[in-house]
Design a protein around this motif. Structure first.
Motif, PDB file in Angstrom:
ATOM      1  N   MET A  70       0.829  -1.205   0.000  1.00 10.88           N
ATOM      2  CA  MET A  70       0.000   0.000   0.000  1.00 10.88           C
ATOM      3  C   MET A  70       0.861   1.250   0.000  1.00 10.88           C
ATOM      4  SD  MET A  70      -3.309   0.865   0.033  1.00 10.88           S
ATOM      5  CE  MET A  70      -2.992   2.159  -1.154  1.00 10.88           C
ATOM      6  N   LEU A  71       1.951   1.254   0.767  1.00 12.47           N
ATOM      7  CA  LEU A  71       2.869   2.394   0.756  1.00 12.47           C
ATOM      8  C   LEU A  71       3.447   2.607  -0.641  1.00 12.47           C
ATOM      9  CD1 LEU A  71       4.860   1.898   4.113  1.00 12.47           C
ATOM     10  CD2 LEU A  71       3.026   3.545   3.671  1.00 12.47           C
ATOM     11  N   CYS A  72       3.723   1.523  -1.353  1.00 15.61           N
ATOM     12  CA  CYS A  72       4.230   1.625  -2.729  1.00 15.61           C
ATOM     13  C   CYS A  72       3.182   2.254  -3.647  1.00 15.61           C
ATOM     14  CB  CYS A  72       4.622   0.249  -3.260  1.00 15.61           C
ATOM     15  SG  CYS A  72       6.083  -0.483  -2.499  1.00 15.61           S
ATOM     16  N   VAL A  73       1.954   1.797  -3.541  1.00 14.47           N
ATOM     17  CA  VAL A  73       0.880   2.346  -4.367  1.00 14.47           C
ATOM     18  C   VAL A  73       0.702   3.831  -4.070  1.00 14.47           C
ATOM     19  CG1 VAL A  73      -1.607   2.262  -4.833  1.00 14.47           C
ATOM     20  CG2 VAL A  73      -0.300   0.137  -4.609  1.00 14.47           C
ATOM     21  N   MET A  74       0.735   4.190  -2.792  1.00 14.69           N
ATOM     22  CA  MET A  74       0.619   5.601  -2.415  1.00 14.69           C
ATOM     23  C   MET A  74       1.749   6.429  -3.013  1.00 14.69           C
ATOM     24  SD  MET A  74      -0.577   4.869   1.538  1.00 14.69           S
ATOM     25  CE  MET A  74       0.006   6.439   2.182  1.00 14.69           C
ATOM     26  N   ALA A  75       2.958   5.870  -3.063  1.00  6.60           N
ATOM     27  CA  ALA A  75       4.096   6.585  -3.639  1.00  6.60           C
ATOM     28  C   ALA A  75       3.899   6.814  -5.134  1.00  6.60           C
ATOM     29  CB  ALA A  75       5.387   5.814  -3.391  1.00  6.60           C
ATOM     30  N   LEU A  76       3.401   5.807  -5.841  1.00 10.23           N
ATOM     31  CA  LEU A  76       3.117   5.980  -7.272  1.00 10.23           C
ATOM     32  C   LEU A  76       2.097   7.096  -7.478  1.00 10.23           C
ATOM     33  CD1 LEU A  76       2.847   2.286  -8.591  1.00 10.23           C
ATOM     34  CD2 LEU A  76       4.873   3.731  -8.454  1.00 10.23           C
ATOM     35  N   GLU A  77       1.051   7.093  -6.658  1.00 13.13           N
ATOM     36  CA  GLU A  77       0.015   8.114  -6.771  1.00 13.13           C
ATOM     37  C   GLU A  77       0.570   9.507  -6.462  1.00 13.13           C
ATOM     38  OE1 GLU A  77      -3.866   5.412  -5.407  1.00 13.13           O
ATOM     39  OE2 GLU A  77      -2.785   6.625  -3.933  1.00 13.13           O
ATOM     40  N   GLN A  78       1.382   9.601  -5.405  1.00 11.54           N
ATOM     41  CA  GLN A  78       1.922  10.891  -4.989  1.00 11.54           C
ATOM     42  C   GLN A  78       2.844  11.496  -6.040  1.00 11.54           C
ATOM     43  OE1 GLN A  78       3.601   9.710  -1.239  1.00 11.54           O
ATOM     44  NE2 GLN A  78       1.589   9.497  -0.303  1.00 11.54           N
ATOM     45  N   HIS A  79       3.412  10.630  -6.903  1.00 14.10           N
ATOM     46  CA  HIS A  79       4.260  11.126  -7.987  1.00 14.10           C
ATOM     47  C   HIS A  79       3.483  11.274  -9.299  1.00 14.10           C
ATOM     48  CE1 HIS A  79       7.507  10.047  -5.172  1.00 14.10           C
ATOM     49  NE2 HIS A  79       8.195  10.961  -5.821  1.00 14.10           N
ATOM     50  N   GLY A  80       2.159  11.223  -9.199  1.00 14.03           N
ATOM     51  CA  GLY A  80       1.333  11.581 -10.337  1.00 14.03           C
ATOM     52  C   GLY A  80       0.861  10.460 -11.234  1.00 14.03           C
ATOM     53  N   THR A  88      11.704   8.551 -11.585  1.00 10.57           N
ATOM     54  CA  THR A  88      11.837   8.704 -10.136  1.00 10.57           C
ATOM     55  C   THR A  88      11.957   7.333  -9.483  1.00 10.57           C
ATOM     56  OG1 THR A  88      10.575  10.765 -10.078  1.00 10.57           O
ATOM     57  CG2 THR A  88      10.703   9.506  -8.032  1.00 10.57           C
ATOM     58  N   LEU A  89      12.943   7.175  -8.614  1.00  9.00           N
ATOM     59  CA  LEU A  89      13.072   5.972  -7.789  1.00  9.00           C
ATOM     60  C   LEU A  89      12.628   6.347  -6.382  1.00  9.00           C
ATOM     61  CD1 LEU A  89      13.932   3.063  -7.248  1.00  9.00           C
ATOM     62  CD2 LEU A  89      16.282   3.874  -6.961  1.00  9.00           C
ATOM     63  N   ALA A  90      11.501   5.817  -5.964  1.00  8.56           N
ATOM     64  CA  ALA A  90      10.935   6.129  -4.654  1.00  8.56           C
ATOM     65  C   ALA A  90      11.239   4.998  -3.690  1.00  8.56           C
ATOM     66  CB  ALA A  90       9.427   6.327  -4.773  1.00  8.56           C
ATOM     67  N   GLY A  91      12.017   5.293  -2.665  1.00  4.07           N
ATOM     68  CA  GLY A  91      12.336   4.293  -1.652  1.00  4.07           C
ATOM     69  C   GLY A  91      11.204   4.164  -0.652  1.00  4.07           C
ATOM     70  N   ILE A  92      10.840   2.914  -0.326  1.00  6.05           N
ATOM     71  CA  ILE A  92       9.722   2.652   0.578  1.00  6.05           C
ATOM     72  C   ILE A  92      10.237   1.970   1.838  1.00  6.05           C
ATOM     73  CG2 ILE A  92       7.497   1.528   0.854  1.00  6.05           C
ATOM     74  CD1 ILE A  92       7.584   3.729  -1.319  1.00  6.05           C
ATOM     75  N   ASP A  93      10.092   2.647   2.974  1.00  7.87           N
ATOM     76  CA  ASP A  93      10.453   2.075   4.274  1.00  7.87           C
ATOM     77  C   ASP A  93       9.186   1.873   5.086  1.00  7.87           C
ATOM     78  OD1 ASP A  93      11.874   1.409   6.733  1.00  7.87           O
ATOM     79  OD2 ASP A  93      11.250   3.409   7.383  1.00  7.87           O
ATOM     80  N   SER A  94       8.913   0.645   5.452  1.00 10.76           N
ATOM     81  CA  SER A  94       7.722   0.367   6.255  1.00 10.76           C
ATOM     82  C   SER A  94       8.029   0.304   7.743  1.00 10.76           C
ATOM     83  CB  SER A  94       7.104  -0.973   5.818  1.00 10.76           C
ATOM     84  OG  SER A  94       8.010  -2.043   6.051  1.00 10.76           O
ATOM     85  N   VAL A  95       9.300   0.127   8.102  1.00 12.24           N
ATOM     86  CA  VAL A  95       9.667  -0.120   9.506  1.00 12.24           C
ATOM     87  C   VAL A  95       9.490   1.124  10.365  1.00 12.24           C
ATOM     88  CG1 VAL A  95      11.525  -0.828  11.065  1.00 12.24           C
ATOM     89  CG2 VAL A  95      11.250  -1.969   8.856  1.00 12.24           C
ATOM     90  N   MET A  96       9.988   2.260   9.893  1.00 11.87           N
ATOM     91  CA  MET A  96       9.991   3.483  10.691  1.00 11.87           C
ATOM     92  C   MET A  96       9.055   4.551  10.124  1.00 11.87           C
ATOM     93  SD  MET A  96      12.093   2.449  12.972  1.00 11.87           S
ATOM     94  CE  MET A  96      12.452   3.910  13.945  1.00 11.87           C
TER      95      MET A  96
END
Length: 329
Positions: free
Chosen positions: A136-146, A266-274
Motif C-alpha cells: 500500500m505504501l508503494c501504491v501511495m508513492a506511485l500516486e503521490q508522484h502523479g 523517479t526511484l521512490a524508496g519505501i520504508d515500512s519499519v519506521m
C-alpha cells in the motif's frame, strides 16, 4: 501470573541458532507502556531471515521474532490506548531488537501501534501484514508522484510473493493495468485471478541489462532489488516512477543514472519499519477501503506457531504463495 506460548530464537554456544516453542510469563516481557494479547501474526520474508538466521536480522538475544501482530490491548498506561482496544503493529524493530508477534503476549510502546480499521478482523490485518502494508505504501508513492490509471502499465516484480500479490490486487482494483513478473509460471492463473493483465517471466529482468532499454511501463513496484530493479528502471517510460521496497535478489543496484537524467524517472524508496504514524494510519485506512478482501482470503493460508520454522525456510526458497496468517493467541 499468566503463562503463554512463544517461539523463542536463541544463539548456540557453538554457533548458529535454535528456534523452539517455549512457555513464558508476563515477567519475561520487555519494557513498554502497552501490553497486548496477541491474536494473530504472519510470516514475512524478514521473519524467514530472523527465524532461520540466514541474515543478521535478530540483534538482541534471545528473541521472540515476528515483525507483525494484531490483537487486543490487555493493559495500558499510554494515553491513546485502553484495555479492549484492537490494535496492529508493524515494524519499529519488533522481532529484531524487541520481542515480537510470535508470542501470546507482547509489551510494546504505544506509539508503535495503530488502530484496527473498522470492519477489519485481526486475522485479515495479518493476512495483509507488513507485506500488504508495504504494498500500500508503494501504491501511495506511485500516486503521490502523479501516476494515475490510464498512464500506462505498472510492473510488479516478485508478484507471487506477499508484497507482490497484494500490490497486484490493489493496483488492479484501482484501475491500473498490471504486468506481473514471476519466476513461477505455474502461478499465472493465480496472478490473473488477482487482476494481472499479463505475466512476465522473471528471467527477462533478473540478468545484467542495458543502462537504458525500450520503454515498457509507466511505473513499477519492486520487492526484488539487484538486476531486477535495474532493468525495471531501464525500461520505465519518461517521467515514470518505480517504488523499491525489497531485496529478494540482492541489496546491490547495478544500474546507471541514464533513466534518471535522460527520462526523468523517479526511484521512490519505501520504508515500512519506521514510517511515521500519519502515513501508517493512511495506509491502513486505504487497505480497509481499497483491497478486495475476497481476493485477500483467496491468497491466504492459516498456520500455527509450530509451523513457523518450516514456513520460514519455505518463504526464503520462494515456495510460499501469497500470505500466511499465524494463529497465536
Amino acid at each position: 501470573m499468566s503463562q503463554f506460548k512463544a517461539l523463542l530464537v536463541s544463539k548456540r554456544e557453538e554457533g548458529g541458532q535454535t528456534a523452539e516453542i517455549v512457555e513464558l510469563s508476563d515477567s519475561d516481557l520487555m519494557e513498554g507502556d502497552v501490553t497486548v494479547a496477541v491474536e494473530w501474526s504472519t510470516v514475512n520474508y524478514k521473519d524467514g531471515l530472523a527465524v532461520t538466521g540466514k541474515a543478521p536480522v535478530v540483534r538482541r538475544w534471545p528473541m521472540v521474532p515476528g515483525i507483525d501482530f494484531a490483537g487486543r490491548v490487555e493493559s495500558s498506561t499510554h494515553p491513546d490506548w485502553k484495555a479492549g482496544d484492537n490494535v496492529i503493529l508493524n515494524g519499529w524493530g519488533v522481532g529484531e531488537t524487541h520481542w515480537g508477534g510470535y508470542g501470546g503476549k507482547a509489551r510494546v510502546k504505544g506509539d508503535w501501534l495503530v488502530p484496527l480499521p473498522d470492519g477489519m478482523t485481526s486475522q485479515q490485518a495479518m493476512a495483509i501484514g507488513t507485506a500488504g502494508y508495504t504494498a500500500m505504501l508503494c501504491v501511495m508513492a506511485l500516486e503521490q508522484h502523479g501516476l494515475k490509471p490510464g498512464a500506462g502499465d505498472i510492473l510488479v516484480t516478485g508478484a507471487a510473493g506477499g508484497v507482490g500479490s497484494v500490490a497486484v490486487a490493489l493496483l488492479a482494483g484501482l484501475g491500473y493495468r498490471v504486468l506481473a513478473s514471476t519466476g513461477r509460471p505455474q502461478e499465472a492463473d493465480y496472478l490473473k485471478s488477482l487482476g494481472a493483465a499479463d505475466i512476465i517471466d522473471r528471467s527477462e529482468l533478473s540478468g545484467p541489462g542495458k543502462p537504458l532499454a525500450k520503454e515498457r511501463w509507466a511505473g513499477a513496484v519492486d520487492s526484488v532489488g539487484s538486476h531486477t530493479l535495474a532493468n525495471a528502471l531501464a525500461q520505465t517510460r519518461y517521467g515514470g516512477v518505480v517504488a523499491a521496497c525489497g531485496l529478494a535478489q540482492g541489496m546491490d543496484l547495478p544500474a546507471s543514472v541514464a533513466p534518471f537524467i535522460l527520462r526523468g524517472v523517479t526511484l521512490a524508496g519505501i520504508d515500512s519499519v519506521m514510517a511515521p504514524q500519519a502515513k501508517r494510519r493512511e495506509a491502513w485506512t486505504r487497505l480497509a477501503r481499497d483491497l478486495d478482501h475476497g481476493k485477500l482470503a483467496a491468497i491466504t493460508q492459516t498456520a500455527t506457531l509450530e509451523d513457523v520454522p518450516r514456513l520460514a525456510s519455505e518463504i526464503l526458497a520462494g515456495q510460499v504463495r501469497g500470505r500466511v496468517t499465524v494463529k497465536v493467541g
